[in-house]
Design a protein around this motif. Structure first.
Motif, PDB file in Angstrom:
ATOM      1  N   SER A   1      56.280  11.693 -18.863  1.00 57.48           N
ATOM      2  CA  SER A   1      56.295  13.046 -19.390  1.00 57.48           C
ATOM      3  C   SER A   1      57.248  13.123 -20.567  1.00 57.48           C
ATOM      4  O   SER A   1      58.322  12.520 -20.544  1.00 57.48           O
ATOM      5  CB  SER A   1      56.757  14.012 -18.307  1.00 57.48           C
ATOM      6  OG  SER A   1      57.005  15.262 -18.895  1.00 57.48           O
ATOM      7  N   PRO A   2      56.867  13.846 -21.622  1.00 62.83           N
ATOM      8  CA  PRO A   2      57.798  14.040 -22.747  1.00 62.83           C
ATOM      9  C   PRO A   2      59.120  14.622 -22.277  1.00 62.83           C
ATOM     10  O   PRO A   2      60.156  14.431 -22.919  1.00 62.83           O
ATOM     11  CB  PRO A   2      57.056  15.030 -23.646  1.00 62.83           C
ATOM     12  CG  PRO A   2      55.614  14.832 -23.323  1.00 62.83           C
ATOM     13  CD  PRO A   2      55.560  14.477 -21.870  1.00 62.83           C
ATOM     14  N   LEU A   3      59.072  15.298 -21.154  1.00 58.91           N
ATOM     15  CA  LEU A   3      60.312  15.882 -20.635  1.00 58.91           C
ATOM     16  C   LEU A   3      61.334  14.814 -20.269  1.00 58.91           C
ATOM     17  O   LEU A   3      62.542  15.061 -20.288  1.00 58.91           O
ATOM     18  CB  LEU A   3      60.011  16.740 -19.409  1.00 58.91           C
ATOM     19  CG  LEU A   3      59.239  18.035 -19.682  1.00 58.91           C
ATOM     20  CD1 LEU A   3      58.864  18.701 -18.368  1.00 58.91           C
ATOM     21  CD2 LEU A   3      60.064  18.970 -20.537  1.00 58.91           C
ATOM     22  N   ALA A   4      60.835  13.601 -19.972  1.00 59.70           N
ATOM     23  CA  ALA A   4      61.749  12.535 -19.560  1.00 59.70           C
ATOM     24  C   ALA A   4      62.674  12.112 -20.699  1.00 59.70           C
ATOM     25  O   ALA A   4      63.758  11.582 -20.470  1.00 59.70           O
ATOM     26  CB  ALA A   4      60.937  11.336 -19.056  1.00 59.70           C
ATOM     27  N   ASP A   5      62.211  12.356 -21.931  1.00 63.07           N
ATOM     28  CA  ASP A   5      63.035  11.997 -23.086  1.00 63.07           C
ATOM     29  C   ASP A   5      63.864  13.172 -23.581  1.00 63.07           C
ATOM     30  O   ASP A   5      64.281  13.211 -24.731  1.00 63.07           O
ATOM     31  CB  ASP A   5      62.128  11.507 -24.223  1.00 63.07           C
ATOM     32  CG  ASP A   5      61.408  10.240 -23.815  1.00 63.07           C
ATOM     33  OD1 ASP A   5      62.012   9.428 -23.097  1.00 63.07           O
ATOM     34  OD2 ASP A   5      60.232  10.082 -24.189  1.00 63.07           O
ATOM     35  N   CYS A   6      64.058  14.093 -22.750  1.00 61.39           N
ATOM     36  CA  CYS A   6      64.700  15.345 -23.144  1.00 61.39           C
ATOM     37  C   CYS A   6      65.941  15.529 -22.260  1.00 61.39           C
ATOM     38  O   CYS A   6      65.859  16.155 -21.202  1.00 61.39           O
ATOM     39  CB  CYS A   6      63.676  16.449 -22.895  1.00 61.39           C
ATOM     40  SG  CYS A   6      64.054  18.008 -23.644  1.00 61.39           S
ATOM     41  N   PRO A   7      67.054  14.922 -22.670  1.00 63.82           N
ATOM     42  CA  PRO A   7      68.222  14.848 -21.782  1.00 63.82           C
ATOM     43  C   PRO A   7      68.682  16.217 -21.284  1.00 63.82           C
ATOM     44  O   PRO A   7      69.055  16.352 -20.114  1.00 63.82           O
ATOM     45  CB  PRO A   7      69.301  14.219 -22.655  1.00 63.82           C
ATOM     46  CG  PRO A   7      68.621  13.701 -23.867  1.00 63.82           C
ATOM     47  CD  PRO A   7      67.303  14.347 -23.993  1.00 63.82           C
ATOM     48  N   GLU A   8      68.615  17.224 -22.154  1.00 65.30           N
ATOM     49  CA  GLU A   8      69.119  18.528 -21.711  1.00 65.30           C
ATOM     50  C   GLU A   8      68.246  19.109 -20.596  1.00 65.30           C
ATOM     51  O   GLU A   8      68.684  19.980 -19.846  1.00 65.30           O
ATOM     52  CB  GLU A   8      69.254  19.512 -22.885  1.00 65.30           C
ATOM     53  CG  GLU A   8      67.958  19.993 -23.496  1.00 65.30           C
ATOM     54  CD  GLU A   8      67.455  19.074 -24.621  1.00 65.30           C
ATOM     55  OE1 GLU A   8      67.780  17.857 -24.599  1.00 65.30           O
ATOM     56  OE2 GLU A   8      66.728  19.583 -25.498  1.00 65.30           O
TER      57      GLU A   8
ATOM     58  N   PHE B   1      56.340  14.596 -28.823  1.00 65.40           N
ATOM     59  CA  PHE B   1      55.072  14.629 -28.097  1.00 65.40           C
ATOM     60  C   PHE B   1      54.263  13.377 -28.020  1.00 65.40           C
ATOM     61  O   PHE B   1      53.090  13.448 -27.780  1.00 65.40           O
ATOM     62  CB  PHE B   1      54.188  15.709 -28.679  1.00 65.40           C
ATOM     63  CG  PHE B   1      54.603  17.019 -28.181  1.00 65.40           C
ATOM     64  CD1 PHE B   1      54.384  17.331 -26.854  1.00 65.40           C
ATOM     65  CD2 PHE B   1      55.289  17.895 -28.979  1.00 65.40           C
ATOM     66  CE1 PHE B   1      54.810  18.534 -26.357  1.00 65.40           C
ATOM     67  CE2 PHE B   1      55.713  19.085 -28.494  1.00 65.40           C
ATOM     68  CZ  PHE B   1      55.481  19.419 -27.186  1.00 65.40           C
ATOM     69  N   MET B   2      54.826  12.236 -28.302  1.00 69.11           N
ATOM     70  CA  MET B   2      53.966  11.069 -28.245  1.00 69.11           C
ATOM     71  C   MET B   2      53.648  10.759 -26.780  1.00 69.11           C
ATOM     72  O   MET B   2      54.542  10.692 -25.949  1.00 69.11           O
ATOM     73  CB  MET B   2      54.642   9.867 -28.925  1.00 69.11           C
ATOM     74  CG  MET B   2      54.912  10.117 -30.406  1.00 69.11           C
ATOM     75  SD  MET B   2      53.638  11.093 -31.239  1.00 69.11           S
ATOM     76  CE  MET B   2      52.332   9.894 -31.335  1.00 69.11           C
ATOM     77  N   PRO B   3      52.360  10.602 -26.487  1.00 69.81           N
ATOM     78  CA  PRO B   3      52.015  10.328 -25.090  1.00 69.81           C
ATOM     79  C   PRO B   3      52.371   8.894 -24.737  1.00 69.81           C
ATOM     80  O   PRO B   3      51.772   7.952 -25.236  1.00 69.81           O
ATOM     81  CB  PRO B   3      50.504  10.548 -25.033  1.00 69.81           C
ATOM     82  CG  PRO B   3      50.038  10.414 -26.437  1.00 69.81           C
ATOM     83  CD  PRO B   3      51.193  10.656 -27.356  1.00 69.81           C
ATOM     84  N   THR B   4      53.356   8.738 -23.925  1.00 65.83           N
ATOM     85  CA  THR B   4      53.873   7.403 -23.621  1.00 65.83           C
ATOM     86  C   THR B   4      53.549   6.987 -22.205  1.00 65.83           C
ATOM     87  O   THR B   4      53.818   5.873 -21.798  1.00 65.83           O
ATOM     88  CB  THR B   4      55.400   7.392 -23.748  1.00 65.83           C
ATOM     89  OG1 THR B   4      55.912   8.411 -22.874  1.00 65.83           O
ATOM     90  CG2 THR B   4      55.838   7.685 -25.167  1.00 65.83           C
ATOM     91  N   GLY B   5      52.980   7.900 -21.433  1.00 70.17           N
ATOM     92  CA  GLY B   5      52.767   7.602 -20.032  1.00 70.17           C
ATOM     93  C   GLY B   5      53.881   8.159 -19.178  1.00 70.17           C
ATOM     94  O   GLY B   5      53.802   8.183 -17.963  1.00 70.17           O
TER      95      GLY B   5
END
Length: 799
Positions: free
Chosen positions: A431-438, A425-429
């Motif tokens: 979406s956290p979904l972008a780091d979620c390959p599945e 959940f770190m806000p990176t700018g």
RNA sequence: GCGAGAGUGGCGGAACGGCAGACGCAUCAGACUUAGGAUCUGACGGGUAAAACCGUGAGGGUUCAAAUCCCUCCUCUCGCACCA
């Protein structure tokens, strides 16, 4: 209703729901089929922030909050149909949010574009225009910056005209809200005018609503972001200075740039534009006060007739040319101390000289259209609705991107696109979904090749733009709603909320409803027939807020005084639409009133004893068998009770004036206290008191549902007081034989007389003239005119 | 600046153009009580011994009659605000 599950309810909720509950209960007792639902606007940033801060899962955080708030709300005894409860974060709900998004997409109302957008550095997401208040994030107050991003938009601007026009039809909406929406849409009629750029083949289009002043143009100004600027300045001697200037302006944040007191600054580009109306060449400037977002990003400078241009021209020594004189006057340009912005007579305007400026506006617009150098246009301030959010806790946008097929909507059969669990959940700018390959990796529904999912989620205002229709059939799983049920229930007859929703929620919901109407999914264009904007709950004159520490927890009041007292106080202390000042003494007063009712009913029960079984055995209100042969006190009781019933009914049904409705019940109770001993001691009047007590309890029931239910049974009734048919007042009971009227002489009250209610003017005047006080006031004058208002007053005009 | 709304007792607030201040709070007095921070009853805009009289932000107007309708102004709250 659809509150955000923030954790605990506050007094604003209690107030809102108490108002709605009185209406719902009274309508239901009056025989209406009432839909009174509750659900949760459950997506949104706080859940995600809690996840970041405390490492809890947004879903469980939200669910726990809902559980707590649901119990709090239940303790207050609101008559919600909990079988229809919804939560927007539930896949069975957001499946249909996604489905509706796809319908909008198919109908050209959802699109993707690259644009400079509002960015909140603190929330680490983009924001819609509506969510930027004075250049700052509406949620966290952080100054908003700009980023150029490709994002999803909903084409609300296509509905600008209808959103505006329909406001006139919304008779049940407060003027205030309609005005706010009107301003937000910001319709402006004018002309786009093409100026040729000297020495190039380019043309520069400006927008103006004052084409009547076109011959007074002494320069043209571009916004610093204007696309033509680059070409105009490249190779010019001042190029570097101009670039620096433009960069400085663009580096300013929104607040500084758009503040009213920000000084207007600009630079000449060295290029010239030709005025199509008179062939004059005028310098092209770049200035900080022109906004790229509005109109064409370029304006004509007419210093004589526009305040801003006047200021700018005086500062830079640009010429001021008068083209409109006030009727019967003429201006000396050098002596002007400000722009003349009103209507007048055209001068220095060639063929248009002598025309009134309003006439010239039409004539010049037509001239420019004829010449092909201008077009009548309507611009709106309303922008398309940016709906992408770079956050996790929202409904995923049901789109995949395929290298060969491009933007591909997820097939409806594959909905919902589920939010994954266990996400960082770190806000990176991003979406956290972008780091979620599945989540990201998908197959293209068209070609079957590798594709990636859209990782932004939807603005939660989308979820709340259609929930009211879902309530009609909340468990339907083949469609967002069952059309027959929506047709039966919708639109919402009475919507209640704070003014803070005036623009965003209420405009988005209207847009959605109109769009869905056009697509054919619903049969109504406007979602809310009547809107009540309730006032805030204040403490010491300031809005209750955790940060100020001036809150009162509804649970504490419920614990100490009970739910009925809490409800009664928020309804009694102020009219619903006005702000309400919290008062501990006021709460105490409401509690005392309920005690007083309790004692009155118990005294009655004790006095009549077992006899009451006969009088109250039915499920309805006791009937007085002999209303025409009663003692004076008994008649007085009926007058008080039926008078109160009339007022309470009208106050609820006709004006939602709940504070006065409660006052009427209090008055009724006071009367019953005064009369009860006399009436209870009279055998023949027993039924009158029975009726009085029954009506009192019934009309108090929508306000104080718990105590009235208890009393209803103590009186001897079976069944629930809330299922009793709302009684009708007996018109005969409120007829009075005698009335007190005022006798005025020349408008001043000199005497009060009790006279028969049906007295004629002659009789009334005769009685008035029998009064010494009246005679004294008349003195030696003669009565030249008499006004008689039956049952109210006599006014004698004496000379 | 533009727009909307609001200014009524000590306080929250009532009042289809027709008796200003309903109802509640606070205050005061009385009753009941061993006691009362409970309850019941009463008083409660200013003013007066009692009247008169004065009172709905200020000033005008319309009307037999204005808190209410009209005009001018003041103050406060909210919204929009360089939108061309």
């Amino acid at each position: 209703m659809l509150p955000y599950p923030s954790g605990r309810i506050h007094m604003g909720h209690v107030r809102n729901y108490s108002i709605g509950d009185v209406i719902a209960r009274q309508k239901s007792m009056s025989g209406w089929n009432v839909l009174h639902p509750m659900g949760w606007d459950a997506f949104g940033l706080p859940a995600e922030n809690a996840a970041i801060k405390h490492g809890v899962d947004p879903a469980s955080w939200t669910r726990e909050n809902i559980a707590v708030m649901r119990e709090q709300i239940k303790r207050l005894g609101f008559s919600y149909d909990w079988d229809r409860e919804i939560a927007t974060c539930d896949p069975s709900y957001y499946k249909w949010t996604q489905w509706l998004f796809l319908q909008l997409y198919r109908n050209g109302l959802a699109y993707r574009k690259t644009q400079k957008v509002n960015w909140c550095p603190s929330c680490a997401t983009v924001l819609a225009n509506e969510q930027v208040v004075n250049g700052a994030c509406e949620r966290c107050d952080t100054p908003v910056t700009k980023r150029v991003l490709e994002q999803w938009f909903l084409r609300i601007t296509r509905y600008a005209e209808r959103l505006l026009k329909n406001l006139d039809e919304l008779a049940g909406w407060p003027e205030k809200v309609k005005v706010m929406q009107h301003n937000w849409i910001g319709r402006s009629e004018g002309v786009d005018i093409d100026f040729a750029v000297e020495g190039t083949g380019e043309k520069l289009t400006i927008f103006t609503t004052r084409q009547d002043t076109i011959c007074g143009v002494s320069y043209v100004v571009l916004a610093p972001e204007h696309p033509l600027l680059e070409q105009l300045i490249s190779g010019k001697p001042d190029e570097a200075d101009i670039r620096r200037f433009v960069e400085d302006v663009m580096a300013q944040d929104e607040i500084a740039r758009t503040a009213e007191d920000t000084e207007k600054v600009g630079m000449p580009t060295g290029a010239y534009a030709v005025n199509p109306a008179n062939g004059e060449a005028v310098p092209i400037w770049v200035g900080n006060y022109v906004l790229m977002e509005y109109g064409t990003g370029a304006v004509m400078g007419v210093p004589a007739h526009d305040e801003r241009d006047f200021e700018f021209a005086r500062k830079y020594g640009l010429p001021v040319k008068v083209v409109i004189n006030p009727p019967g006057e003429s201006f000396d340009e050098s002596g002007m101390e400000g722009a003349y912005v009103d209507e007048g007579v055209q001068v220095n305007s060639g063929d248009f000289d002598g025309m009134h400026s309003s006439e010239a506006r039409a004539a010049i617009a037509e001239y420019l259209e004829r010449e092909g150098t201008g077009r009548k246009v309507v611009h709106y301030r309303l922008r398309d609705w940016l709906v992408s959010r770079q956050r996790f806790w929202g409904a995923p946008i049901p789109i995949v991107y395929c290298d060969s097929c491009g933007i591909v909507p997820v097939p409806e059969a594959e909905l919902p696109v589920m939010l994954p669990e266990h996400v960082e959940f770190m806000p990176t700018g991003k979406s956290p979904l972008a780091d979620c390959p599945e989540f990201v990796n998908a197959k293209c529904p068209v070609c079957g090749g590798n594709a990636r999912r859209e990782t932004d989620t939807m603005d939660t205002f989308i979820c709340s733009s259609w929930y009211f229709s879902r309530y009609a059939s909340p468990r339907t799983d083949t469609a967002p709603w069952d059309r027959a049920h929506v047709d039966y229930w919708m639109p919402v007859d009475q919507y209640i909320g704070g003014v803070e929703h005036a623009i965003m929620h209420l405009m988005y919901a209207r847009f959605f409803t109109m769009a869905l109407y056009d697509i054919g999914l619903v049969g109504f264009e406007e979602p809310f027939t009547n809107l009540l904007t309730q006032g805030m709950v204040l403490m010491d004159g300031a809005k209750m807020s955790k940060s100020k520490g001036n809150t009162v927890d509804p649970d504490e009041i419920v614990n100490e005084y009970g739910a009925d007292t809490a409800r009664l106080f928020v309804l009694f202390a102020a009219p619903p639409e006005r702000d309400l000042e919290w008062s501990a003494e006021g709460v105490e007063g409401c509690w005392r009133f309920l005690q007083r009712v309790w004692r009155l009913v118990h005294q009655y029960v004790q006095a009549v004893g077992d006899e009451r079984k006969n009088m109250h055995e039915g499920v309805g209100v006791a009937v007085v068998p002999n209303p025409d042969s009663l003692s004076p006190e008994a008649r007085e009781v009926r007058r008080a009770v039926h008078g109160a019933l009339k007022k309470v009914t009208e106050d609820i049904e006709e004006r939602i004036s709940l504070n006065t409705a409660i006052a009427a019940i209090m008055e009724c109770v006071n009367s019953l206290y005064a009369l009860k001993d006399a009436v209870l001691s009279e055998q023949g009047d027993a039924a009158v008191m029975a009726e009085a007590i029954d009506i009192l309890v019934v009309m108090l029931a929508p306000f104080a549902p718990h105590i009235t239910e208890e009393l209803w049974h103590e009186i001897g009734h079976s069944g629930s007081v809330h299922r009793v048919e709302w009684p009708k007042y007996d018109p005969r009971a409120i007829v009075v034989d005698e009335v007190e009227i005022a006798v005025q002489v020349n408008g001043k009250v000199r005497e009060r007389l009790t006279i028969p209610a049906d007295a004629t003017e002659d009789e009334a005047v005769a009685m008035a003239l029998a009064s010494e006080k009246v005679l004294a006031a008349v003195g030696s004058g003669s009565v030249v005119k008499t006004i008689f208002v039956p049952k109210r007053l006599i006014n004698m005009v004496v000379k």
